[in-house]
Design an enzyme around this catalytic site. Sequence first.
Site, PDB file in Angstrom:
ATOM      1  N   LYS A  70     -45.859  35.099  13.790  1.00 42.39           N
ATOM      2  CA  LYS A  70     -45.386  34.115  13.545  1.00 42.39           C
ATOM      3  C   LYS A  70     -45.466  33.677  12.026  1.00 42.39           C
ATOM      4  O   LYS A  70     -44.985  32.332  12.046  1.00 42.39           O
ATOM      5  CB  LYS A  70     -46.143  33.260  14.860  1.00 42.39           C
ATOM      6  CG  LYS A  70     -45.645  33.805  15.968  1.00 42.39           C
ATOM      7  CD  LYS A  70     -46.818  32.273  17.044  1.00 42.39           C
ATOM      8  CE  LYS A  70     -46.548  32.789  18.127  1.00 42.39           C
ATOM      9  NZ  LYS A  70     -47.317  31.780  19.412  1.00 42.39           N
ATOM     10  N   ASP A 106     -44.772  26.221  20.345  1.00 38.26           N
ATOM     11  CA  ASP A 106     -46.037  26.046  20.755  1.00 38.26           C
ATOM     12  C   ASP A 106     -47.138  25.097  21.135  1.00 38.26           C
ATOM     13  O   ASP A 106     -47.469  24.201  21.636  1.00 38.26           O
ATOM     14  CB  ASP A 106     -46.585  27.490  19.782  1.00 38.26           C
ATOM     15  CG  ASP A 106     -46.622  28.678  20.281  1.00 38.26           C
ATOM     16  OD1 ASP A 106     -45.686  28.911  21.259  1.00 38.26           O
ATOM     17  OD2 ASP A 106     -46.883  29.287  19.238  1.00 38.26           O
TER      18      ASP A 106
END
Length: 289
Positions: A70, A106
């Site tokens: 990420k 997210d």
Amino acid sequence: MIDGKTRICGLFGNPVEHTLSPVIHNTLAKRCGINMVYVPFLVDGDQVKQAVEGARALQLLGVNVTVPHKSAVIPYLAEIDREASLIGAVNTLVPVENGFKGYNTDLSGLYRALVSEGISLSGEEVILLGAGGAARAAAFLCALRGAERVYLLNRSLEKAQAVAEEANLAAGRQCILPMELSSWKSLPEKKYLAIQGTSVGLAPNTEEAVIEDRDFYRLIHTGFDLVYRPANTRFMRLTEEAGGKACNGLKMLLYQGVEAFELWTGLKVKEEDAAFCYEQMKKELEKNE
Ligand code: ATR
């Protein structure tokens, strides 16, 4: 039906075999009439650059990025969304003119999951448990999207301090207070939104909660556990037993997917389609239990 017009989306990560994302995106694609398939791609740590270049060469419609890539993916992006840049992590890549633009759904997914539970962060006082990867996203969300104050409680105070400092800096205000886990006893008596972001209680340790003292749970109006395996965590049970409302992290997972799907397709997913997708995710989880 896969045909000459089928587009591909995928997930870059390692490991990827337990992901629920194919269920989310292939269900949404079918419900929304989009000719696409979503597949997992196992990407090693030294192949992130090549994977991003490959995705561009193959004109993928969209990419999700998961652990451990990420942050590593960021140098290979053409653009990055403001919130994703501030948190330093990206989970969604959207094709743009010169490559991909990185987003962090997210964060926005957790926001939308909270909204779907009737919680608006604005003005909320929050107890956030944990300072690892999952809790970090929640800390940035609270700081960037208007929580009044966040008590960030973690076993290791230094980690809580580091996350609080970063998120306060990103938001330009001192809204996060780092504390030791045991310091909950000194919190002002009132009702809080509590976000459980530690790894305690994750399967197979389903009989554990990061705080066991029942007096703690009397401080909570809503307990949001970022864990979703098991579906009903001990943290959630203790919250409910003390009279609070509880939910697990599956809705965050759902909405991070919904937001990515919307970025790739330009559609707005209807709540009834998101709800259908959520049921499919629960079925898939039950299959693997
Ligand atoms: P994740 O990516 O799931 O957030 P992580 O980055 O390893 O996982 O973070 C795990 C979190 O759970 C941390 O906040 C950790 O606390 P420390 O920073 O003190 O290590 C917390 N945690 C894990 N096991 C714990 C335990 N037995 N008691 C209290 N906190 C625990």
